[in-house]
Enzyme design. Structure first.
Site, short mmCIF file in Angstrom:
data_model
loop_
_atom_site.label_atom_id
_atom_site.label_comp_id
_atom_site.label_asym_id
_atom_site.label_seq_id
_atom_site.Cartn_x
_atom_site.Cartn_y
_atom_site.Cartn_z
CB SER A 245 -41.67 56.22 9.27
OG SER A 245 -42.41 56.68 10.47
CB CYS B 192 -47.14 57.60 7.22
SG CYS B 192 -45.73 58.65 7.44
CB THR C 35 -44.35 62.23 6.98
OG1 THR C 35 -44.42 62.46 8.27
CG2 THR C 35 -43.22 62.99 6.38
CE1 TYR D 86 -39.85 56.40 5.84
CE2 TYR D 86 -42.25 56.49 5.44
CZ TYR D 86 -40.89 55.82 5.42
OH TYR D 86 -40.96 54.45 4.56
N GLY D 87 -40.17 62.36 9.03
CA GLY D 87 -40.64 63.30 9.20
C GLY D 87 -39.23 64.50 8.83
CB CYS E 196 -47.35 62.70 13.57
SG CYS E 196 -46.02 61.42 13.68
CB THR E 197 -50.08 57.64 12.66
OG1 THR E 197 -48.43 57.35 11.96
CG2 THR E 197 -50.95 57.88 11.38
CG HIS E 198 -44.86 57.56 15.37
ND1 HIS E 198 -44.86 57.39 14.06
CD2 HIS E 198 -43.73 56.54 15.76
CE1 HIS E 198 -44.01 56.54 13.67
NE2 HIS E 198 -43.32 56.13 14.57
N1 DGL Z 1 -46.09 58.45 11.59
C1 DGL Z 1 -45.71 59.31 10.44
C2 DGL Z 1 -46.67 60.53 10.39
O1 DGL Z 1 -47.78 60.11 10.61
C3 DGL Z 1 -44.08 59.83 10.60
C4 DGL Z 1 -43.27 59.91 11.78
C5 DGL Z 1 -42.00 60.01 11.38
O2 DGL Z 1 -41.21 59.13 10.81
O3 DGL Z 1 -41.41 61.03 11.41
O4 DGL Z 1 -46.34 61.37 9.93
#
Ligand code: DGL
Length: 276
Positions: free
Chosen positions: A12, A75, A77, A43-44, A189-191
């Protein structure tokens, strides 16, 4: 040659750079296309239908515009919402997904208690619930959905990142290495690996932080090897695509990967069309 084609990686936003970093370390001879869907993030908190539609559109775009030979859904999600759809729509394409590292977390914990931070979309998905059920006998998992945290990381808003990391780690409660305490935290979450220093500061050195970059990179290598798709000629190059602001992706790539190429290629009209 199929082997010379790039690997597509999408998220995302900038979170998938934590996966791209591990992919480039594991597969230095491969070329990549990184697609940030920042124009539709986060996306979440958007719901499964929206995320699966975007994932399918992005896969088609990467196949048509870049002739990718494999796709890494960087990602959690999007993996939860769409990895099965991506595999069924593109049977010939190797697709690697990302899921919260519950299994490594269960293997690492000594207290038997593991915290899991992820998006609301990931934690409420059927895929995640199945994973959780399969590991319930191995550890006690405490789940906290982190609304707003990926968006704050995406925006580079450090004060907000800190405030949310503090709020959600307090909600997990109580970290430590004593009996009944949580000694392991899964960044689902990858962030979130990009807030690792903040988590570390809040939790101290004894709590183990677990992310998924390396296992995903190794799995990608295995899939490419099995299909004889490893690139003998690649240069570790990255082409950049974004539905958001190219400067933000460029700044994140420079900050976290030390890459300075301009992430403008392919953004613009194509992605406006894609966004419709
Ligand atoms: N980086 C994403 C993940 O691993 C999604 C973060 C988002 O857009 O909410 O879930």
């Amino acid at each position: 040659m199929d082997r010379d084609r790039p690997i597509g990686v999408f998220d995302s936003g900038v979170g998938g750079l934590s996966i791209l970093r591990a992919l480039r370390a594991e597969l230095p001879g491969e070329d990549f296309v990184y697609f940030s869907d920042a124009g539709h993030a986060p996306y979440g908190e958007k719901g499964e239908h929206f995320v699966s539609r975007r994932s399918l559109e992005i896969a088609v775009d990467l196949l048509e515009q870049h002739r990718i030979k494999a796709l890494v859904v960087a990602c959690n999600t999007a993996t939860a919402a769409a990895v099965h759809l991506l595999r069924s729509h593109h049977g010939h394409l190797p697709v690697v997904g990302v899921e919260p590292a519950l299994k490594p977390g269960a293997a690492l914990t000594k207290t038997g208690r593991v915290g899991v931070l992820a998006t609301r979309g990931t934690l409420s998905s059927a895929k995640f619930q199945t994973l959780l059920t399969s590991l319930r006998h191995q550890a006690d998992f405490v789940l906290v959905p982190c609304d707003g945290l990926a968006a704050a990381i995406e925006a580079g808003d450090e004060a907000r990142v800190r405030e949310l990391c503090r709020r959600y780690t307090v909600e997990v409660c109580c970290f430590g290495t004593g009996p009944g305490e949580i000694d392991t935290l899964v960044l689902g979450c990858t962030h979130y690996p990009f807030a690792e220093a903040t988590f570390r500061e809040l939790l101290g050195p004894a709590v183990q932080l677990v992310e998924t970059g390396q296992p995903v990179a190794r799995q990608t290598r295995r899939l490419l090897e099995a299909r004889n798709l490893l690139n003998p000629h690649g240069r570790g190059g990255v082409q950049w695509r974004t539905t958001g602001a190219p400067e933000s992706l460029q700044a994140a790539a420079a900050r976290w990967l030390g890459l300075v190429e301009r992430p403008a290629a392919g953004s613009g009209d194509d992605d406006l069309k894609l966004a419709a």
